[in-house]
Design an enzyme around this catalytic site. Structure first.
Site, mmCIF file in Angstrom:
data_model
loop_
_atom_site.group_PDB
_atom_site.id
_atom_site.type_symbol
_atom_site.label_atom_id
_atom_site.label_comp_id
_atom_site.label_asym_id
_atom_site.label_seq_id
_atom_site.Cartn_x
_atom_site.Cartn_y
_atom_site.Cartn_z
ATOM 1 N N LYS A 196 40.434 36.266 40.679
ATOM 2 C CA LYS A 196 39.444 36.290 41.653
ATOM 3 C C LYS A 196 39.620 36.249 43.302
ATOM 4 C CE LYS A 196 35.166 38.466 41.227
ATOM 5 N NZ LYS A 196 34.632 39.482 41.263
HETATM 6 N N1 GLU Z 1 35.080 43.050 41.426
HETATM 7 C C1 GLU Z 1 34.972 43.854 40.761
HETATM 8 C C2 GLU Z 1 34.907 43.258 38.943
HETATM 9 O O1 GLU Z 1 34.303 42.145 39.136
HETATM 10 C C3 GLU Z 1 36.217 45.114 39.991
HETATM 11 C C4 GLU Z 1 37.806 44.186 39.820
HETATM 12 C C5 GLU Z 1 38.570 44.976 40.251
HETATM 13 O O2 GLU Z 1 38.552 46.181 40.145
HETATM 14 O O3 GLU Z 1 40.211 44.595 40.003
HETATM 15 O O4 GLU Z 1 35.256 43.770 37.731
#
Ligand code: GLU
Length: 413
Positions: free
Chosen positions: A103
């Site tokens: 993240k």
């Molecule tokens: N931000 C989204 C999540 O929390 C998508 C992450 C992604 O597609 O890599 O799952």
């Protein structure tokens, strides 16, 4: 109050105890593998230089590249980003994607920034984390307050530094630049798929089922629209400042249209106003918290009267609130299952980018449905078999898979 990371670690500890996890693997999974803190100096429109703080955290890469969104928000910090990276590891493992969790984020206030400021900040942030990202290394995507445009800037910055165009370095891009059809709606679509499956199990007919949604964005807005199309009555929709309520069901396309044109939900004409706490306490069939973490906490969980909670957001229910909902007999479809549609179609996007061969939208939605329904079934059956909450069942399936990868690969050196 425990921090989000403390909660995530306690949750892992509980799962580890449930699984009788190997102690060495458990110790490793409690920590992130890599974390980078960067300073992001940005020229603002008035000529000043503002220095933002940014992060990219990779929790575990035992299955392949790490994957996870980039969040822009005033509350972003290393603790939160690390917790969210850990959640991504469990989410990818549960869905069987060949990724670890990551993240990123920048502490900033996007609604108060111009497009130019956002672009310059995004490009500098990308350039600061460039050593950590790449299509075979770590692949960012949108999250809170980031979108297709943000991903286009990130892809361009990375590509310019490499001297070649690398679409697979991020997902959630514009379709024109190698984005996937269906990605924009994928998280909300996945929420709607699992809500429908759970409703069937609980003998709630979707025809006329009442639904309250917290969050009007890419997750909540889309889920509201799709569930309405499936016959549900969306009785309330709110953003961070509150929202609108209509017992007979809101005209969701009209509300979302107004939101797109810049209206604030709390200021919409001819609808009853509702606060977030009132929304969470509505006697609905399905409640979808699809905004930020910690929305349902020990202070308001006792008031929740929904039959089913489907977690569109990451971490919307605190551990204390989870226990209260469980005592009340409320079913909770946990985040790592409920909102996994986004990263699943991100995976499809990345596969398409690596092959430079693109799929039809029906094919994408069909494959998404198969993966979501399959994961739902595994979690539902495992919870029923062991008589445990769905969160513990989902987490156990996910953590066991990651732990098994660690065991088979062994510890280097
Ligand atoms: N931000 C989204 C999540 O929390 C998508 C992450 C992604 O597609 O890599 O799952």
């Amino acid at each position: 109050m425990p921090t989000m990371l403390e909660e995530a670690v306690v949750q892992l500890d509980q799962v580890a105890a449930h699984l009788k996890l190997d102690e060495g693997v458990h110790k490793r999974l409690r920590r992130a593998q890599r974390a980078l803190i960067v300073s992001v100096p940005t020229r603002m429109d008035d000529g000043r230089v503002e220095v933002f703080e940014g992060y990219r955290v990779q929790h575990d890469n035992s299955f392949g590249p790490t994957k996870g969104g980039i969040r822009y928000h005033p509350n972003v910090n290393l603790d939160e980003v690390t917790a969210l990276a850990m959640l991504m590891s469990w989410k990818c493992a549960l869905m069987g994607l060949p990724y670890g969790g990551a993240k990123g984020g920048v502490r900033c206030n996007p609604p108060a920034m111009s497009q130019g400021e956002l672009e310059r900040m995004t490009r500098r942030y990308t350039s600061e984390i460039v050593l950590l990202i790449g299509p075979d290394l770590d692949i960012p995507a949108p999250d809170v307050y980031t979108n297709e445009q943000t991903m286009a800037w990130m892809m361009d910055t990375y590509s310019m530094q490499r001297g070649i165009t690398v679409p697979g370095v991020v997902t959630g891009k514009p379709v024109l630049l190698g984005g996937s059809l269906g990605r924009r709606e994928a998280t909300g679509r996945g929420v709607a798929f699992v809500a429908a499956e759970a409703a069937r199990e609980l003998k709630i007919s979707l025809q006329g089922a009442t639904v309250a949604v917290q969050g009007k964005g890419n997750v909540g807005g889309v889920a509201a629209r799709l569930l309405r199309e499936a016959g549900c009555r969306i009785v309330a929709l709110a953003d961070s400042k509150g929202g609108v309520h209509h017992a007979k069901g809101l005209d969701i396309p009209r509300v979302l249209q107004a939101v797109q044109e810049g209206a604030r939900l709390a200021e919409m004409p001819d609808a009853d106003k509702i606060t977030n706490d009132e929304l969470l306490a509505l006697p609905v069939d399905i409640l979808i918290p699809a905004a930020l973490e910690g929305a349902i906490h020990e202070g308001n969980a006792a008031a929740v009267r929904a039959k089913l909670v489907v977690e569109g957001a990451n971490g919307p229910t605190t551990a204390g609130a989870d226990r209260i909902l469980e005592q009340k007999g409320i079913r909770v479809i946990p985040d790592i299952l409920a909102n996994a549609g986004g990263v699943t179609v991100s995976y499809f996007e990345w596969v398409q980018d690596l092959q430079f061969y693109f799929w039809r939208e029906e094919e994408i939605n069909q494959r998404l449905k198969e993966i979501m329904v399959g994961a739902f079934r595994r979690v539902w059956d495992s919870a029923a078999e062991q008589r445990i909450p769905m969160r513990l069942a989902a987490m156990s399936l996910a953590v066991r898979r990651v732990a098994e990868a660690h065991r088979v690969r062994g510890l280097y050196p």
